[in-house]
Scaffold this motif. Structure first.
Motif, short mmCIF file in Angstrom:
data_model
loop_
_atom_site.label_atom_id
_atom_site.label_comp_id
_atom_site.label_asym_id
_atom_site.label_seq_id
_atom_site.Cartn_x
_atom_site.Cartn_y
_atom_site.Cartn_z
N ARG A 106 1.11 -1.08 0.32
CA ARG A 106 -0.18 -0.18 -0.29
C ARG A 106 0.76 1.46 -0.53
O ARG A 106 1.88 1.34 0.42
CB ARG A 106 -1.01 -0.19 1.58
CG ARG A 106 -1.96 -0.70 1.04
CD ARG A 106 -3.32 -1.26 2.47
NE ARG A 106 -3.65 -2.18 2.38
CZ ARG A 106 -3.71 -3.56 1.78
NH1 ARG A 106 -2.58 -4.03 2.20
NH2 ARG A 106 -5.30 -4.44 2.30
N HIS A 131 -1.03 -3.12 -4.27
CA HIS A 131 -0.24 -3.45 -5.66
C HIS A 131 -0.32 -2.91 -7.15
O HIS A 131 -0.49 -3.13 -8.12
CB HIS A 131 -0.94 -4.73 -5.86
CG HIS A 131 -1.06 -5.85 -4.42
ND1 HIS A 131 -0.07 -5.70 -3.58
CD2 HIS A 131 -1.97 -6.26 -4.21
CE1 HIS A 131 -0.23 -6.35 -2.86
NE2 HIS A 131 -1.35 -6.79 -2.66
N HIS A 204 3.22 -12.93 -5.48
CA HIS A 204 2.02 -13.13 -5.08
C HIS A 204 1.17 -14.54 -5.16
O HIS A 204 -0.49 -14.88 -5.02
CB HIS A 204 0.99 -11.73 -5.40
CG HIS A 204 -0.10 -11.74 -4.22
ND1 HIS A 204 -0.88 -12.41 -3.85
CD2 HIS A 204 0.21 -10.30 -4.05
CE1 HIS A 204 -1.97 -11.69 -2.60
NE2 HIS A 204 -1.01 -9.77 -2.51
N TYR A 206 -0.49 -17.93 -3.51
CA TYR A 206 -0.70 -18.53 -3.00
C TYR A 206 -0.41 -19.83 -2.71
O TYR A 206 -1.04 -20.62 -3.10
CB TYR A 206 -3.39 -18.39 -3.26
CG TYR A 206 -3.51 -16.82 -2.61
CD1 TYR A 206 -3.06 -15.79 -3.61
CD2 TYR A 206 -4.25 -16.66 -1.08
CE1 TYR A 206 -3.94 -14.69 -3.66
CE2 TYR A 206 -4.66 -15.20 -1.18
CZ TYR A 206 -4.32 -14.25 -2.18
OH TYR A 206 -4.88 -13.03 -2.67
N ASP A 274 -2.26 -9.87 8.21
CA ASP A 274 -1.85 -9.59 6.69
C ASP A 274 -1.11 -8.19 7.22
O ASP A 274 -0.98 -7.09 7.20
CB ASP A 274 -3.29 -8.46 6.78
CG ASP A 274 -2.97 -7.93 4.89
OD1 ASP A 274 -1.62 -8.27 4.26
OD2 ASP A 274 -3.88 -7.96 4.42
N GLU A 340 5.23 -12.67 0.56
CA GLU A 340 5.51 -11.95 -0.61
C GLU A 340 6.52 -10.95 -0.35
O GLU A 340 6.44 -10.27 0.99
CB GLU A 340 4.44 -11.10 -0.59
CG GLU A 340 3.24 -11.34 -0.80
CD GLU A 340 2.04 -10.29 -0.76
OE1 GLU A 340 2.07 -9.42 -0.88
OE2 GLU A 340 1.01 -10.81 0.20
C1 BGC Z 1 -2.23 -7.47 0.39
C2 BGC Z 1 -3.51 -7.91 1.35
C3 BGC Z 1 -4.73 -8.08 0.23
C4 BGC Z 1 -3.99 -8.75 -0.45
C5 BGC Z 1 -4.59 -9.45 -2.06
C6 BGC Z 1 -2.57 -8.65 0.13
O1 BGC Z 1 -0.65 -8.86 -0.53
O2 BGC Z 1 -1.53 -7.60 2.12
O3 BGC Z 1 -4.29 -6.93 2.56
O4 BGC Z 1 -6.15 -8.60 0.81
O5 BGC Z 1 -2.72 -8.57 -1.67
O6 BGC Z 1 -5.33 -10.38 -2.36
#
Ligand code: BGC
Length: 376
Positions: A106, A131, A204, A206, A274, A340
């Motif tokens: 952010r 992002h 990113h 998961y 987070d 990340e």
């Molecule tokens: C952020 C989350 C966000 C996500 C998006 C992460 O890198 O920290 O806050 O919701 O990305 O999928």
């Protein structure tokens, strides 16, 4: 069944999504994956090593769509969340598996000052920019070039124009993914600019090492004694606080779900984990083990190494259980975690944080390694 065009290694071959454990050699193959809504053709590449491990990567967003890796019995399973089709990624992905830029995480109010000029980015996360903005590097088509060699690699290039998403400078980014002999996916970023700019690139993916269910029982170790606490909009307050004695202490391996519901203001802001953790790094830029995750039922283990000073640990709190993923299956709440590697969030507005400024003549470098293994 998909038709793959072999580039190095095997000749033309048909490969089903179930990959045999006995794949002979390493190879990289390619298949057309459709067109974006704006009509750009996109490909899906399959990187395989001699252990039968396969990573599929698209040049749409540099997205890692699948990663088949062995469990402790050698059984291959997909360890990343994602979708089956390009259309689903375009329709609204929570950043599944993608490259993130120009600025990961952010930026407060989407605003920053560089060399006396104020820049305004599009806001896409409440009052902030997340992002990279509304069309970050996850939503663009990269130029792909398979790289021959003992280990299959894919070089992705993207030129982000001066002013794109509000950032200054023509920025040329190269991201090279390599599937190594030891079952790691290595990502080497380099970037240059023709005007001073800001940059924070990451990946990113998961992960779900069990391939299903929630990640609450995955055990996490983080090589981080400190974190950057945030406000209610997930912007760092500027402090670096010790994790000791808090639910953020993962210096001793702990189940992700063990304390995620604890009464804690920081957990409240993130709706769970987070947060950005400051990695214990001997010197800036040194490749350092950031995290290790183990999953008891499959024995799978993930290690995350990087040259970056920090790591965002995101526990999939915003996966609501309503989104359908691969095979049309609903994706449960907290069924994937992201680690990340990156610079601290909102660095351009926080003078005490390590700088994210890139100037002409400098070469940005960032290495991220996701290494999969098994425990006994
Ligand atoms: C952020 C989350 C966000 C996500 C998006 C992460 O890198 O920290 O806050 O919701 O990305 O999928």
């Amino acid at each position: 069944m998909h038709r793959w065009l072999s580039i190095f290694g095997l000749s033309m071959s048909i490969v089903s999504s179930q990959i045999a454990a006995s794949a002979a050699d390493s190879s990289i193959s390619q298949q057309a994956w459709g067109k974006t809504q704006s009509g750009i053709s996109v490909d899906l590449y399959s990187l395989k090593n001699a252990n039968g491990v396969e990573a599929r990567i698209s040049n749409y967003g540099g997205t890692l769509t699948h990663w088949f890796a062995p469990d402790r019995n050698g059984k291959l399973g997909d360890v990343v969340l994602g979708f089956d089709t390009l259309a689903e990624y375009e329709a609204g992905s929570p950043y599944f598996g993608c490259l993130v830029g120009r600025f990961g995480n952010r930026i407060a109010k989407g605003k920053f000052v560089l060399d006396g000029t104020t820049y305004q980015l599009p806001l896409n996360d409440g009052p902030n920019t997340l992002h990279g903005g509304t069309q970050g590097f996850d939503k663009v088509v990269w130029t792909a070039k398979p790289v021959p060699g003992a280990e299959p690699a894919l070089e992705l290039t993207y030129v982000s124009k001066d002013g794109e998403m509000g950032y200054p400078g023509n920025l040329t980014v190269k991201a090279v993914y390599t599937l190594t002999k030891d079952n790691a996916l290595r990502l080497d970023y380099t970037a240059t600019t023709d005007k001073p700019t800001i940059l924070n690139l990451t990946q990113h993916a998961y992960f779900n090492l069990a391939g299903k269910g929630t990640i609450n029982d995955h055990v996490l170790y983080l090589n981080a004694d400190r974190m950057t606490p945030v406000d209610a909009t997930l912007i760092p307050t500027g402090e670096l606080t010790p994790v000791k004695g808090t639910p953020f202490d993962f210096t001793t391996p702990t189940k992700i779900g063990a304390r995620v519901e604890a009464k804690d203001a920081q957990l409240g802001y993130g709706k769970g984990y987070d947060h950005n953790f400051v990695v214990n790094q001997a010197k800036p830029g040194e490749l350092t083990l950031q995290a290790r995750v183990t999953e008891a039922t499959t024995g799978r283990m993930l290690e995350v190494l990087s040259t970056e000073p920090a790591v965002q640990f995101y526990g999939g709190n915003f996966l609501t259980g309503k989104l359908k993923g691969k095979g049309g299956e609903l994706i449960p709440h907290r069924s994937g975690f992201c680690l990340e590697p990156q610079h601290y969030p909102d660095s351009p507005n926080q003078a005490s944080f390590p700088s994210t400024v890139l100037r002409p003549g400098q070469v940005y470098k960032n290495t991220i390694i996701f290494r999969l293994g098994v425990t006994k």
